[in-house]
Design an enzyme around this catalytic site. Sequence first.
Site, short mmCIF file in Angstrom:
data_model
loop_
_atom_site.label_atom_id
_atom_site.label_comp_id
_atom_site.label_asym_id
_atom_site.label_seq_id
_atom_site.Cartn_x
_atom_site.Cartn_y
_atom_site.Cartn_z
N GLY A 32 -53.30 -43.81 168.29
CA GLY A 32 -54.54 -43.28 168.86
C GLY A 32 -54.24 -42.70 170.23
N SER A 33 -55.27 -42.14 170.86
CA SER A 33 -55.06 -41.46 172.16
C SER A 33 -54.39 -42.37 173.18
CB SER A 33 -56.40 -40.96 172.69
OG SER A 33 -57.35 -42.03 172.66
N GLU A 35 -52.21 -44.53 172.92
CA GLU A 35 -50.80 -44.89 172.68
C GLU A 35 -49.87 -43.68 172.68
OE1 GLU A 35 -53.67 -47.13 171.51
OE2 GLU A 35 -53.01 -46.03 169.76
N GLU A 54 -54.86 -49.99 160.31
CA GLU A 54 -54.00 -50.94 161.03
C GLU A 54 -53.62 -52.16 160.21
OE1 GLU A 54 -56.55 -49.33 162.22
OE2 GLU A 54 -55.99 -48.43 164.14
N HIS A 77 -54.07 -49.46 167.83
CA HIS A 77 -54.93 -48.66 168.68
C HIS A 77 -56.07 -49.50 169.26
CE1 HIS A 77 -56.91 -45.31 170.39
NE2 HIS A 77 -57.85 -45.19 169.48
N HIS A 284 -56.08 -76.83 148.85
CA HIS A 284 -57.06 -75.76 148.67
C HIS A 284 -58.43 -76.34 148.30
CE1 HIS A 284 -57.69 -71.38 147.00
NE2 HIS A 284 -58.68 -71.77 147.76
N GLY A 402 -53.74 -67.07 152.20
CA GLY A 402 -54.86 -66.93 151.27
C GLY A 402 -55.69 -65.69 151.54
C1 LIG Z 1 -59.68 -61.15 152.68
C2 LIG Z 1 -60.17 -61.99 151.58
N1 LIG Z 1 -61.44 -61.83 151.12
C3 LIG Z 1 -61.89 -62.58 150.08
C4 LIG Z 1 -61.10 -63.53 149.51
C5 LIG Z 1 -61.64 -64.42 148.41
N2 LIG Z 1 -60.94 -64.23 147.14
C6 LIG Z 1 -60.00 -65.08 146.71
S1 LIG Z 1 -59.41 -64.70 145.22
C7 LIG Z 1 -60.41 -63.35 145.10
C8 LIG Z 1 -60.40 -62.52 143.87
C9 LIG Z 1 -59.20 -61.67 143.73
O1 LIG Z 1 -59.39 -60.86 142.63
P1 LIG Z 1 -58.22 -60.20 141.84
O2 LIG Z 1 -57.20 -59.67 142.76
O3 LIG Z 1 -58.79 -59.27 140.85
O4 LIG Z 1 -57.51 -61.43 141.11
P2 LIG Z 1 -58.07 -62.39 139.98
O5 LIG Z 1 -58.87 -63.42 140.67
O6 LIG Z 1 -58.89 -61.57 139.04
O7 LIG Z 1 -56.84 -62.94 139.38
C10 LIG Z 1 -61.20 -63.22 146.23
C11 LIG Z 1 -62.18 -62.14 146.45
C12 LIG Z 1 -59.79 -63.70 150.05
N3 LIG Z 1 -58.97 -64.62 149.59
N4 LIG Z 1 -59.36 -62.91 151.06
#
Ligand SMILES: Cc1ncc(C[n+]2csc(CCOP(=O)(O)OP(=O)(O)O)c2C)c(N)n1
Length: 526
Positions: A32-33, A35, A54, A77, A284, A402
């Site tokens: 961006g500007s 940088e 980013e 940026h 988890h 995750g």
């Molecule tokens: C940034 C983010 N937003 C939301 C989630 C919640 N989340 C965990 S698994 C998932 C579904 C992923 O879907 P896909 O890639 O189609 O895989 P599938 O579950 O169908 O195997 C989501 C939205 C996350 N882990 N990270």
Amino acid sequence: MTTGASSLPTVRSAVLSLLRSFGMTTIFGNPGSTELPMFREFPADLRYVLGLQESLAVGMADGYAQATRNAALVNLHSAVGVGHAMGNIFTAFRNQTPLVLTAGQQARSILPFEPFLFSVQATELPKPYVKWSCEPARAQDVPAAIARAYYVAMQAPRGPTLVSIPVDDWDRNCEPVAARKVSTAVSGDPALLAEISRALASAERPVFVAGAAVARDDAWDELIRLAERHNAPVWASPHSARNSFPEDHSLFAGFLAPDREKLVRSLSGHDVLLVLGAPMFTYHVEGFGPHVPPGAQVYQLTDDPAVASWAPAGTSVVTSLKLGIGHLLEGEMPRQRPAPPRLIRPPRLTGSPLTDSYVVQQIAALRPKGSIIVEEAPSTRGPMHDYLPIVARDTFYTCASGGLGHALPAAVGIALGRPGERVIALLGDGSSMYSIQGLWSAAQLKLPITFVIVNNARYEALRSFGRHFGLEKTEGTDLAGIDFSGIARAQGVKAERVSTAAGLDQALQTAFALNQPMLIDAVLVD
Ligand SMILES: Cc1ncc(C[n+]2csc(CCOP(=O)(O)OP(=O)(O)O)c2C)c(N)n1
Ligand SMILES: [Mg+2]
């Protein structure tokens, strides 16, 4: 003694010479500007890799840094760039990936007037997911800040650091800063390591749990030797983001669930538990009862003092894994022990109907030897464990956080960091959409990446979590109607949509033979 300002280097040339000394000549970013003067007369020995947002720049840098085992530089940026990048900064922090982030700031003289693009608390913004951040008090202090950011990023536990740099600093003069050797390995307490050696030698049935730090620290061979010496089964730690032990080895026991009761059941019957390079443990879902098998002696080697401090049981030694395991290899020889039972693999599938298990089975069957899997396909992770064993060092990467949106750009970074090697990005349809514009970078850089979309037209992982929480219907999880081949072709990536076993096999063979990226949209039956 005093030299005239004009004979001193500019901040820019002092920083560039540090970057060369640190081996950081590939720069990831979205400029961006504020940088632009950083790269006035961009030198020919540097390479700028453009990410189209980013979060992509950070994801690519993360993959590159992991592949090269050196910190990567990312150019962001101002506040908005750091904001967009935050998800993958969080992931880099959890991955313990060393990154030096620079964020552009407005010119010092207009900061009192809250200018356009001013970052109000630039050093606070990425916390707590940077290890250190700084906006130097004077322009002349920028090179020293970059050097410190590099050394801090590289010290265990590795992770991102950030330097906020006012735009007018780059053309100022400064004293040069020389690169230094700063140790990054930590050697664990020899008395405690000797105690662990003795416990292992006299154990009846020891068991090991291996995590990502074994791979990060390149202790693959050492762990194999230690496991063989003790005839100890080796489990992969829950949600491990790297591969630390060959999954076709007779001592490989499987993957621990991120669930306390299940995990303790898997480890029960052992009298000595040694956790290597993993937290104890990554959960988890909520669980209750003991964290480790009751009565077992518990030990942990970790490169992260924080992880050592919250372990719920046992003795923890803070050490580099290569040095720590190396020490254990010098200990007493154990008594003879019977071999543990071998992991049983499920029978082969025919591919009718087309399932995620068949997709990963065929990737395993057809992929070039030594190819690298970068995974972000949440509900396919289980089938992958069953049908796609990872057998060679440094050939599996996923995110430790995750957070989705990491794997696609990380695959680009890994391919850049390991030229000539085949990279296979295994992506859920939902996951791929968090950073789909990374396909453009793969096309521009002509990288041999095979993108496989496991297309189940939904967020399946959330559906199954919905069942865990007793939901009858999980809102916001339908993804029908996305044309992945169209999205890929529009960005210059060859693509094929397949919905049969024969079509999949053919497409995989084509993709693996290509010296450029290709996307396979594998449409599964419901
Ligand atoms: C940034 C983010 N937003 C939301 C989630 C919640 N989340 C965990 S698994 C998932 C579904 C992923 O879907 P896909 O890639 O189609 O895989 P599938 O579950 O169908 O195997 C989501 C939205 C996350 N882990 N990270
Ligand atoms: Mg899906």
